[in-house]
Enzyme design. Structure first.
Site, short mmCIF file in Angstrom:
data_model
loop_
_atom_site.label_atom_id
_atom_site.label_comp_id
_atom_site.label_asym_id
_atom_site.label_seq_id
_atom_site.Cartn_x
_atom_site.Cartn_y
_atom_site.Cartn_z
N GLY A 202 -29.72 75.46 -46.75
CA GLY A 202 -28.68 75.73 -46.82
C GLY A 202 -27.75 74.76 -45.72
N GLY A 204 -24.74 72.42 -42.86
CA GLY A 204 -24.57 72.84 -41.51
C GLY A 204 -23.79 74.12 -41.59
N GLU A 205 -23.00 74.10 -41.92
CA GLU A 205 -21.33 74.72 -41.96
C GLU A 205 -22.10 76.36 -41.94
OE1 GLU A 205 -18.85 72.61 -41.49
OE2 GLU A 205 -17.87 74.99 -41.05
N GLY A 208 -26.52 76.36 -40.32
CA GLY A 208 -26.89 75.59 -39.57
C GLY A 208 -26.23 76.17 -37.76
N GLU A 246 -32.95 65.22 -31.02
CA GLU A 246 -33.31 63.90 -30.76
C GLU A 246 -31.62 63.94 -31.67
OE1 GLU A 246 -35.97 62.87 -29.73
OE2 GLU A 246 -37.24 64.35 -29.17
N GLU A 380 -24.45 53.25 -34.61
CA GLU A 380 -25.68 53.10 -35.52
C GLU A 380 -25.23 53.19 -37.19
OE1 GLU A 380 -27.61 57.24 -35.82
OE2 GLU A 380 -29.61 56.24 -35.38
P1 NAD Z 1 -26.51 65.61 -39.72
O1 NAD Z 1 -26.48 65.46 -38.14
O2 NAD Z 1 -25.65 65.42 -40.44
O3 NAD Z 1 -27.71 66.65 -40.43
C1 NAD Z 1 -28.88 66.73 -39.68
C2 NAD Z 1 -28.97 67.96 -39.64
O4 NAD Z 1 -27.98 69.00 -39.17
C3 NAD Z 1 -29.36 68.82 -41.47
O5 NAD Z 1 -29.92 69.31 -41.63
C4 NAD Z 1 -27.36 69.44 -41.29
O6 NAD Z 1 -27.27 70.24 -42.58
C5 NAD Z 1 -27.48 70.04 -40.46
N1 NAD Z 1 -26.55 69.88 -39.96
C6 NAD Z 1 -24.45 69.51 -39.84
N2 NAD Z 1 -23.87 69.99 -39.76
C7 NAD Z 1 -24.47 71.49 -38.80
C8 NAD Z 1 -23.53 71.94 -37.66
N3 NAD Z 1 -21.81 71.99 -37.43
N4 NAD Z 1 -24.89 72.44 -37.40
C9 NAD Z 1 -26.00 72.64 -37.56
N5 NAD Z 1 -26.69 71.86 -37.80
C10 NAD Z 1 -25.90 71.12 -38.98
O7 NAD Z 1 -27.88 64.03 -39.80
P2 NAD Z 1 -28.88 63.51 -40.94
O8 NAD Z 1 -27.41 62.34 -41.61
O9 NAD Z 1 -29.29 64.16 -41.72
O10 NAD Z 1 -29.91 62.19 -40.21
C11 NAD Z 1 -28.73 61.32 -39.75
C12 NAD Z 1 -28.84 61.12 -38.24
O11 NAD Z 1 -29.56 61.35 -37.44
C13 NAD Z 1 -28.67 59.75 -37.51
O12 NAD Z 1 -27.41 60.08 -36.86
C14 NAD Z 1 -30.09 59.45 -37.13
O13 NAD Z 1 -29.94 58.02 -36.05
C15 NAD Z 1 -30.36 60.69 -36.37
N6 NAD Z 1 -31.96 60.78 -36.12
C16 NAD Z 1 -32.28 61.17 -35.09
C17 NAD Z 1 -33.92 60.86 -34.95
C18 NAD Z 1 -34.62 60.96 -33.90
O14 NAD Z 1 -35.34 61.50 -33.41
N7 NAD Z 1 -33.62 61.05 -32.43
C19 NAD Z 1 -34.32 61.45 -35.82
C20 NAD Z 1 -33.84 61.15 -37.62
C21 NAD Z 1 -32.79 60.77 -37.74
#
Ligand code: NAD
Length: 476
Positions: A202, A204-205, A208, A246, A380
């Site tokens: 599903g 994040g909204e 998540g 992370e 980034e």
């Molecule tokens: P994102 O933060 O948009 O989404 C990550 C996950 O969080 C997805 O599963 C998404 O559905 C969920 N999500 C979205 N809104 C949420 C909420 N309000 N509450 C809980 N969960 C929610 O990130 P992305 O676009 O999927 O990934 C890219 C980003 O992730 C980049 O900024 C990147 O640097 C970071 N990243 C960090 C690492 C690390 O290990 N440090 C690794 C990979 C990616």
């Protein structure tokens, strides 16, 4: 067409209580390749209840039982190699060789590594004064992962959680859910007790936010963007949940003047364009001695054509597309911003590579004459965009390297060990990679500053899922 409209709860695939469906797109073709359900709060509640019910017995398993379990999981994972490589190539757009050598392999490595760590891991420590310090599984863990490394990020969290004796609910990215669906099948085949692993697909909204605010979840481990990490922390604060994050990075690669510039260019380019630049540890700021700038730029121009962009099904390509149209637009916006800020394009630029109209492909782009306070050096980008910044002396290089809100990784390439050491020790980041060294799965992974909280991988990864208890006055 792949289709899994059920969630994996309490050891079986169960219908979603919602009716909304999410299409999964292949970023190389822009076609729908599969569908999943957009999970509801009710689906999540069922998964949390299953994980909670499974916790008392799973948390009591012995270390030996969990070593055996992790190795069984790794064996079953290996049997699904072809499926995993295919699915990652389709849903992420990663070229086939990278899907196998990096994505598939990293997932496997975490399960094997966790089993190995457990062999020497001490859960009980006897102290003077009849005190024993015990490490106990923290409880039900909610795991939320992004799309850029679909098996690595899920597996590192899952392997550590299982090694610690925790039960979990996983919500993978809705952009790349099928690798996690295969993982659920792997766990089923490995005989993981029911309720230990639950998968709710599903957004994040709903799912998540549901995880981060759930009163019956004890820890949230999240990998993704800083903005979502903040939201998770706010939600988790309401029930004083432990949070592991992370997040992003803007990692510096410091080129020392005694290093071969051809080798430096190759290491620098590889660490920017790998996975189409969608890597949190990407070395996006290249710090080059002023005296070596022209030589370095010539070397970059010479190596860049070796990193071909194209169809991920063609094994000779190094870069596939970006994950989505949104990501494509975001990267285009940053390239435009760099031009507007006065940086000079060495290679690449805006638009799609020639002849590639379909798919979210971008041109690997190198900017020079970048100042560290420019947006392209501070934010980034998450695309294959390198910013070359010059420095006069090592102290200035270190100052520029640390002039960032992030601290996930740092790179140094050089011959003089003393200088290499000085740079490595001075960069405020969780992982420093010297002369292009390859990964070490036993070494902790995580960020300083706004790159995160906590550590994954190896024994530090297991610690994340443990509580510490002091038993004072016990005679044995
Ligand atoms: P994102 O933060 O948009 O989404 C990550 C996950 O969080 C997805 O599963 C998404 O559905 C969920 N999500 C979205 N809104 C949420 C909420 N309000 N509450 C809980 N969960 C929610 O990130 P992305 O676009 O999927 O990934 C890219 C980003 O992730 C980049 O900024 C990147 O640097 C970071 N990243 C960090 C690492 C690390 O290990 N440090 C690794 C990979 C990616």
């Amino acid at each position: 067409m792949r289709k899994q409209l059920k969630h994996f709860i309490n050891g079986e695939w169960v219908e979603s209580t919602g009716s909304t469906i999410i299409d999964v797109i292949n970023p190389a073709t822009e076609e729908v390749i599969g569908q999943i359900s957009d999970g509801t709060r009710e689906d999540l509640d069922k998964a949390v209840a299953a994980a909670r019910a499974a916790f008392p017995s799973f948390s009591q398993t012995t270390k030996e039982e969990r070593i055996e379990l992790l190795n069984r999981i790794a064996d079953e994972y290996e049997k699904r190699k072809d499926d995993l490589v295919e699915v990652i190539t389709q849903e992420l757009g990663s070229p086939l060789p990278m899907s196998e050598r990096t994505h598939y392999s990293m997932g496997l490595a975490h399960f094997r590594q966790a089993a190995k760590e457990l062999e020497t891991f001490e859960f009980n420590e006897k102290r003077p004064n009849n005190t024993v310090v015990r490490k106990e599984p923290i409880g039900v863990s909610g795991l939320i992962t992004p799309w850029n490394f679909p098996t690595n990020q899920t597996s590192t969290k899952l392997a550590s959680a299982f090694a610690a004796g925790c039960t979990v609910i996983l919500k993978p990215s809705e952009l790349t859910p099928f690798a996690a669906i295969i993982l659920a099948e792997v766990f089923q085949a490995a005989g993981l007790p029911k309720g230990v692993f639950n998968l709710v697909n599903g957004t994040g909204e709903v799912v998540g936010n549901g995880i981060s605010s759930h009163p019956d979840i004890d820890l949230v481990s999240f990998t993704g963007s800083g903005a979502v990490g903040q939201k998770i922390t706010e939600n988790a604060a309401k029930t004083i949940k432990k949070v592991a994050l992370e997040l992003g990075g803007k990692s510096p690669l410091v080129v020392l003047d005694d290093f071969d510039m051809k080798k430096a260019a190759q290491i620098a380019v590889t660490n920017v364009v790998f996975n189409s630049g969608q890597v949190c540890t990407a070395a996006t700021r290249t710090l080059v001695p002023k005296s070596k700038h022209d030589e370095f730029i010539e070397a970059v121009k010479a190596v860049l054509p070796n990193y071909r962009v194209g169809d991920p099904q063609d094994g000779t390509n190094f870069l596939g597309p970006l994950i989505s149209e949104q990501q494509y637009e975001r990267v285009q916006g940053y390239i435009e911003k760099g031009i507007e800020e006065g940086a000079t394009i060495v290679e690449g630029g805006t638009g799609k590579p020639e002849g590639m109209e379909k798919g979210y492909y971008v041109k690997p782009t190198v900017f020079t004459n970048v100042k560290n306070d420019m947006v392209i050096a501070q934010e980034e980008i998450f695309g294959p965009v390198m910013s070359v910044i010059t420095y006069e002396n090592i102290d200035e290089a270190i100052e520029i390297a640390n002039d960032t809100i992030y601290g996930l990784a740092g790179y140094v390439v050089g011959e003089d060990q003393e200088t290499v050491q000085k740079v490595a020790n001075s960069i405020r980041a969780g992982r420093i990679i010297v002369n292009g060294a390859s990964g070490d799965f036993s070494a902790p992974f995580g960020g300083y500053k706004q790159s995160g909280i906590g550590r994954e991988w190896g024994d530090y990864g297991i610690e994340e899922y443990l509580e510490v208890k002091s038993v004072v006055g016990i005679s044995s």
